[in-house]
Design a protein around this motif. Structure first.
Motif, PDB file in Angstrom:
ATOM      1  N   GLY A   1       0.817  -1.213   0.000  1.00 50.66           N
ATOM      2  CA  GLY A   1       0.000   0.000   0.000  1.00 50.66           C
ATOM      3  C   GLY A   1       0.849   1.260   0.000  1.00 50.66           C
ATOM      4  N   LEU A   2       1.925   1.266   0.789  1.00 53.51           N
ATOM      5  CA  LEU A   2       2.824   2.426   0.802  1.00 53.51           C
ATOM      6  C   LEU A   2       3.511   2.596  -0.542  1.00 53.51           C
ATOM      7  N   LEU A   3       3.840   1.491  -1.180  1.00 53.76           N
ATOM      8  CA  LEU A   3       4.454   1.548  -2.503  1.00 53.76           C
ATOM      9  C   LEU A   3       3.508   2.195  -3.507  1.00 53.76           C
ATOM     10  N   VAL A   4       2.230   1.859  -3.437  1.00 55.96           N
ATOM     11  CA  VAL A   4       1.235   2.423  -4.357  1.00 55.96           C
ATOM     12  C   VAL A   4       1.126   3.938  -4.171  1.00 55.96           C
ATOM     13  N   THR A   5       1.158   4.406  -2.931  1.00 58.84           N
ATOM     14  CA  THR A   5       0.960   5.843  -2.695  1.00 58.84           C
ATOM     15  C   THR A   5       2.183   6.684  -3.037  1.00 58.84           C
ATOM     16  N   THR A   6       3.357   6.082  -3.158  1.00 55.34           N
ATOM     17  CA  THR A   6       4.560   6.875  -3.404  1.00 55.34           C
ATOM     18  C   THR A   6       5.152   6.679  -4.792  1.00 55.34           C
ATOM     19  N   THR A   7       4.564   5.809  -5.598  1.00 55.71           N
ATOM     20  CA  THR A   7       5.090   5.553  -6.939  1.00 55.71           C
ATOM     21  C   THR A   7       4.013   5.787  -7.985  1.00 55.71           C
ATOM     22  N   VAL A   8       4.367   5.582  -9.235  1.00 57.73           N
ATOM     23  CA  VAL A   8       3.396   5.712 -10.313  1.00 57.73           C
ATOM     24  C   VAL A   8       2.625   4.410 -10.538  1.00 57.73           C
ATOM     25  N   PHE A   9       2.925   3.380  -9.751  1.00 58.94           N
ATOM     26  CA  PHE A   9       2.158   2.146  -9.850  1.00 58.94           C
ATOM     27  C   PHE A   9       0.727   2.385  -9.401  1.00 58.94           C
ATOM     28  N   SER A  10      -0.207   1.747 -10.090  1.00 62.94           N
ATOM     29  CA  SER A  10      -1.586   1.760  -9.610  1.00 62.94           C
ATOM     30  C   SER A  10      -1.769   0.533  -8.728  1.00 62.94           C
ATOM     31  N   ALA A  11      -2.902   0.442  -8.068  1.00 62.96           N
ATOM     32  CA  ALA A  11      -3.180  -0.722  -7.230  1.00 62.96           C
ATOM     33  C   ALA A  11      -3.249  -1.992  -8.060  1.00 62.96           C
ATOM     34  N   GLY A  12      -3.558  -1.865  -9.340  1.00 65.95           N
ATOM     35  CA  GLY A  12      -3.633  -3.030 -10.211  1.00 65.95           C
ATOM     36  C   GLY A  12      -2.305  -3.436 -10.823  1.00 65.95           C
ATOM     37  N   THR A  13      -1.325  -2.523 -10.837  1.00 61.47           N
ATOM     38  CA  THR A  13      -0.046  -2.834 -11.480  1.00 61.47           C
ATOM     39  C   THR A  13       1.121  -2.944 -10.511  1.00 61.47           C
ATOM     40  N   ALA A  14       0.946  -2.517  -9.277  1.00 62.09           N
ATOM     41  CA  ALA A  14       2.048  -2.564  -8.314  1.00 62.09           C
ATOM     42  C   ALA A  14       2.424  -4.010  -8.015  1.00 62.09           C
ATOM     43  N   PRO A  15       3.715  -4.287  -7.944  1.00 62.87           N
ATOM     44  CA  PRO A  15       4.105  -5.643  -7.568  1.00 62.87           C
ATOM     45  C   PRO A  15       3.726  -5.892  -6.113  1.00 62.87           C
ATOM     46  N   LEU A  16       3.272  -7.095  -5.817  1.00 63.03           N
ATOM     47  CA  LEU A  16       2.966  -7.456  -4.440  1.00 63.03           C
ATOM     48  C   LEU A  16       4.281  -7.753  -3.734  1.00 63.03           C
ATOM     49  N   LEU A  17       4.525  -7.070  -2.626  1.00 65.47           N
ATOM     50  CA  LEU A  17       5.759  -7.251  -1.875  1.00 65.47           C
ATOM     51  C   LEU A  17       5.538  -8.312  -0.807  1.00 65.47           C
ATOM     52  N   TYR A  18       6.504  -9.182  -0.630  1.00 60.25           N
ATOM     53  CA  TYR A  18       6.425 -10.254   0.361  1.00 60.25           C
ATOM     54  C   TYR A  18       7.528 -10.075   1.383  1.00 60.25           C
ATOM     55  N   GLY A  19       7.302 -10.579   2.585  1.00 53.77           N
ATOM     56  CA  GLY A  19       8.314 -10.525   3.633  1.00 53.77           C
ATOM     57  C   GLY A  19       8.493  -9.123   4.172  1.00 53.77           C
ATOM     58  N   SER A  20       9.598  -8.909   4.856  1.00 56.42           N
ATOM     59  CA  SER A  20       9.904  -7.597   5.422  1.00 56.42           C
ATOM     60  C   SER A  20      10.406  -6.664   4.338  1.00 56.42           C
ATOM     61  N   VAL A  21      10.036  -5.381   4.475  1.00 58.73           N
ATOM     62  CA  VAL A  21      10.422  -4.366   3.491  1.00 58.73           C
ATOM     63  C   VAL A  21      11.055  -3.203   4.248  1.00 58.73           C
ATOM     64  N   LEU A  22      12.220  -2.770   3.791  1.00 60.34           N
ATOM     65  CA  LEU A  22      12.919  -1.651   4.400  1.00 60.34           C
ATOM     66  C   LEU A  22      12.682  -0.405   3.556  1.00 60.34           C
ATOM     67  N   VAL A  23      12.246   0.669   4.191  1.00 57.74           N
ATOM     68  CA  VAL A  23      12.001   1.936   3.499  1.00 57.74           C
ATOM     69  C   VAL A  23      13.051   2.930   3.992  1.00 57.74           C
ATOM     70  N   CYS A  24      13.859   3.427   3.056  1.00 61.21           N
ATOM     71  CA  CYS A  24      14.886   4.404   3.398  1.00 61.21           C
ATOM     72  C   CYS A  24      15.087   5.325   2.203  1.00 61.21           C
TER      73      CYS A  24
ATOM     74  N   TRP B   1      -9.457  -1.035  -2.138  1.00 65.58           N
ATOM     75  CA  TRP B   1     -10.392  -2.029  -2.655  1.00 65.58           C
ATOM     76  C   TRP B   1      -9.694  -2.931  -3.677  1.00 65.58           C
ATOM     77  N   TRP B   2      -8.964  -2.318  -4.631  1.00 64.70           N
ATOM     78  CA  TRP B   2      -8.244  -3.097  -5.628  1.00 64.70           C
ATOM     79  C   TRP B   2      -7.188  -3.979  -4.992  1.00 64.70           C
ATOM     80  N   LEU B   3      -6.457  -3.433  -4.027  1.00 67.12           N
ATOM     81  CA  LEU B   3      -5.418  -4.219  -3.369  1.00 67.12           C
ATOM     82  C   LEU B   3      -6.006  -5.398  -2.604  1.00 67.12           C
ATOM     83  N   ARG B   4      -7.142  -5.192  -1.952  1.00 70.85           N
ATOM     84  CA  ARG B   4      -7.791  -6.324  -1.247  1.00 70.85           C
ATOM     85  C   ARG B   4      -8.116  -7.440  -2.214  1.00 70.85           C
ATOM     86  N   ARG B   5      -8.597  -7.109  -3.395  1.00 70.68           N
ATOM     87  CA  ARG B   5      -8.891  -8.124  -4.414  1.00 70.68           C
ATOM     88  C   ARG B   5      -7.618  -8.851  -4.834  1.00 70.68           C
ATOM     89  N   ARG B   6      -6.557  -8.097  -5.038  1.00 74.90           N
ATOM     90  CA  ARG B   6      -5.302  -8.712  -5.454  1.00 74.90           C
ATOM     91  C   ARG B   6      -4.694  -9.559  -4.351  1.00 74.90           C
TER      92      ARG B   6
END
Length: 143
Positions: free
Chosen positions: A64-87, A115-120
């Motif tokens: 979700g944070l990736l979607v809000t800070t990039t040009v990815f939409s909720a339908g095109t953003a890659p699903l991230l798994y595991g721990s994610v470091l933001v820096c 809503w889109w992310l929940r579906r994905r």
């Protein structure tokens, strides 16, 4: 010493200190890490390599944070798994600490994106399974 945020697989956010780029792989918990950068080039999302098979459910908060800070939409953003470091990194590739300005960019997605992310999240597609398909045999794609 650089301030960073760790979004755990469970969705908890922890602030921690990163001392070098070499420590990123140790913090994420994977030997190989990939990185996606925000639209303005200020925030980096470090996560386990896509070459490794995803284990468990997608990291909902980090995606979700990736979607809000990039040009990815909720339908095109890659699903991230595991721990994610933001820096953040400088233009030369050196780590920088997260400032309050950078942290303000990190907010949950809007209702339509959620809503889109929940579906994905409910039906994740492992696109790596398509790698072995022969593109000339289009009927095999239908299952």
């Amino acid at each position: 010493m650089y301030s960073a945020l760790l979004v755990t697989a469970a969705g908890d956010i922890q602030e921690l200190t990163v001392y070098s780029m070499d420590a990123v792989a140790d913090i994420v918990g994977d030997r190989w890490v990939d990185c996606l950068t925000s639209s303005d080039g200020m925030l980096d999302f470090w996560f386990g390599s896509s070459a490794a098979s995803p284990q468990g459910a997608p990291n909902r908060r980090a995606t979700g944070l990736l979607v809000t800070t990039t040009v990815f939409s909720a339908g095109t953003a890659p699903l991230l798994y595991g721990s994610v470091l933001v820096c953040s990194r400088s233009s030369e590739g050196r780590l920088l600490g997260l400032t309050s300005e950078y942290r303000e960019q990190l907010h949950p997605p809007g209702w339509l994106s959620r809503w889109w992310l929940r579906r994905r999240f409910a039906h994740p597609i492992d696109r790596r399974a398509w790698v072995g398909l022969d593109p000339s045999d289009r009927d095999s794609w239908l299952g």
